[in-house]
Design an enzyme around this catalytic site. Structure first.
Site, PDB file in Angstrom:
ATOM      1  N   ASP A 198      -3.053 -17.613   1.720  1.00 23.57           N
ATOM      2  CA  ASP A 198      -4.288 -18.123   1.091  1.00 23.57           C
ATOM      3  C   ASP A 198      -4.827 -19.321   1.874  1.00 23.57           C
ATOM      4  OD1 ASP A 198      -1.950 -19.372   0.246  1.00 23.57           O
ATOM      5  OD2 ASP A 198      -2.735 -19.916  -1.721  1.00 23.57           O
ATOM      6  N   TYR A 202       0.824  -1.221   0.000  1.00 24.85           N
ATOM      7  CA  TYR A 202       0.000   0.000   0.000  1.00 24.85           C
ATOM      8  C   TYR A 202       0.858   1.272   0.000  1.00 24.85           C
ATOM      9  CZ  TYR A 202      -4.002  -2.992   1.074  1.00 24.85           C
ATOM     10  OH  TYR A 202      -4.980  -3.955   1.040  1.00 24.85           O
ATOM     11  N   ASP A 229     -10.541  -8.895   8.073  1.00 25.95           N
ATOM     12  CA  ASP A 229     -11.964  -8.729   7.753  1.00 25.95           C
ATOM     13  C   ASP A 229     -12.670 -10.075   7.715  1.00 25.95           C
ATOM     14  OD1 ASP A 229     -11.886  -6.038   7.693  1.00 25.95           O
ATOM     15  OD2 ASP A 229     -12.430  -5.796   5.591  1.00 25.95           O
ATOM     16  N   LYS A 251       3.043 -14.958   1.703  1.00 26.70           N
ATOM     17  CA  LYS A 251       3.126 -15.869   0.550  1.00 26.70           C
ATOM     18  C   LYS A 251       4.605 -16.100   0.250  1.00 26.70           C
ATOM     19  CE  LYS A 251       0.176 -16.692  -2.267  1.00 26.70           C
ATOM     20  NZ  LYS A 251      -0.513 -17.977  -2.555  1.00 26.70           N
ATOM     21  N   ASP A 309      -5.163  -7.051   5.775  1.00 19.26           N
ATOM     22  CA  ASP A 309      -6.391  -6.343   5.439  1.00 19.26           C
ATOM     23  C   ASP A 309      -7.499  -7.381   5.173  1.00 19.26           C
ATOM     24  OD1 ASP A 309      -8.112  -4.349   4.708  1.00 19.26           O
ATOM     25  OD2 ASP A 309      -6.994  -3.679   2.953  1.00 19.26           O
TER      26      ASP A 309
END
Ligand code: NAD
Length: 370
Positions: free
Chosen positions: A227, A143, A255, A194, A251
């Protein structure tokens, strides 16, 4: 009487001020019933600041935030300010606070209160007793990485670029926060990136491992691809204690975990920075939800996320874990008694207003805290 603890309250916009009014009653309760005094200051952020000063946060408020033990923020934003340029929108006030205070560790607990197991999208047996802490790196990664932008390659072809980048100090500091938390909880930490396809992920994994081996050998560290972590969160979430992850994956994973617990109106968060020369860690506490303009000003908002954010401040900034436990137990008991704001309403329960929920939590504090 313990020494004063300084707290800057920034109610913000929409339901922020309504929820914060209930928090102030809990703060008053603490002062009257516990040997503690808070130096409270209140100021503007977001749209409220734009209306008065033309900008979403003033330098003066940022300076105040730099000099208190903790900041408690309601929410910012709303349709009134939606058409402003991105650089002066209400959300910029929040982003500036995170950036200027260098709040690099975002703590997002996902706790499922027994009374709300049916509000989860998962089966009750999968979420009953759930208590996970997700630590998300908040100031680095893709980001913020450079280069970034959209370039025109000619012939109608464009290219969008963002860069995932982490340095060892950035990884070390957030890893330490996560290890410290794991040490005080169940002693288990899962690091999720990852590492199979990203060099920054390989570095993250290696550096988290080094911090674990050299500084926190008592914490059981394991690694999981991000993942797979998303799948495991919805398959068997109770396998986790603390998760540490980067900005992008955090992020999404935070959530995802949040929704296991039922409602946005129940979710607190903390953002922590470095410890300064006085031993004080920069910290801001805020509910996960936004300003909910659709219900603002109607006494409908669930104040629990903001009240639990104050409980996190007691736990992480003021070293008052017993008082934090007390608030959480009071909330749990009120929910068990059948009271619900509209967002968590279920059949057979009593639908109540924001202020009535506040009244009930205070009554419960009187009952169990004296
Ligand atoms: P939101 O979280 O404000 O609302 C989403 C939905 O959840 C709405 O239907 C709302 O009524 C409900 N809801 C949220 N909190 C609730 C509570 N405590 N009690 C009862 N119901 C609740 O998200 P949104 O609608 O996408 O955004 C509204 C505004 O808030 C926008 O301006 C957005 O930019 C801003 N926002 C701010 C923050 C923040 O301040 N941290 C976070 C997210 C969104």
């Amino acid at each position: 009487m313990a020494s004063n603890k300084s707290l800057l309250i920034l109610p913000g916009d929409g339901i922020g001020p309504e929820a914060m009014t209930e928090v102030r009653r809990v703060v008053d309760w603490m002062e009257h019933n516990r040997a503690v005094k808070f130096d409270l200051d209140e100021d503007l952020v977001g749209g409220a600041s734009i209306d008065k000063h033309g900008i979403p946060i003033t330098d003066e408020v940022v300076e105040k935030a730099q000099n208190v033990d903790a900041v408690l923020l309601g929410a910012v934003g709303g349709p009134k300010w939606d058409n402003l340029d991105f650089s002066v929108k209400p959300e910029r006030g929040l982003l500036r606070l995170r950036k200027d205070l260098e709040l690099y560790a975002n703590l997002r607990p996902a706790i499922c209160f027994d009374a709300l197991v049916d509000a989860s999208s998962l089966k009750p047996e999968l979420v009953s007793g759930l208590d996970i802490m997700i630590v998300r790196e908040l100031t680095g990664g893709v980001y913020f990485g450079e280069p970034r932008g959209i370039e025109d390659l000619g012939n109608g072809v464009r290219r969008g670029v963002n860069t995932q980048v982490y340095t060892t100090p950035e990884i070390h500091r957030v890893a330490r926060v996560a290890f410290e938390l794991a040490k005080k909880r169940d002693g288990r930490l899962v690091s999720c990136v990852k590492a199979n396809v990203m060099e920054s992920g390989v570095l993250w994994r290696e550096e988290v491992t080094i911090i674990g081996e050299t500084e926190f050998p008592e914490v059981e560290l394991s690694h999981m691809y991000a993942d797979n972590a998303a799948m495991q969160l919805v398959r068997a979430p109770k396998q986790f204690d603390v998760i540490v992850t980067d900005n992008l994956f955090g992020d999404i994973l935070s959530d995802c975990a949040a929704m296991l617990t039922g409602s946005l109106g129940m979710l607190p968060s903390a953002s922590l920075g470095d410890v300064d020369e006085h031993g004080r860690r920069k910290a801001m506490y805020e509910p996960v939800h936004g300003s909910a303009p659709d219900i603002a000003g109607q006494n409908l908002a669930n104040p629990i996320a903001t009240i639990l954010s104050y409980a996190m401040a007691l736990r992480y900034s003021f070293d008052m874990p017993e008082e934090a436990d007390l608030i959480e137990t009071a909330v749990q008991n009120v929910l068990a008694g059948g009271m619900r704001t509209a967002d968590i309403m279920a059949e057979g329960m009593a639908k109540v207003a924001t202020t009535t929920m506040g009244d009930a939590i205070l009554r419960e504090l009187d009952k169990i805290g004296n």
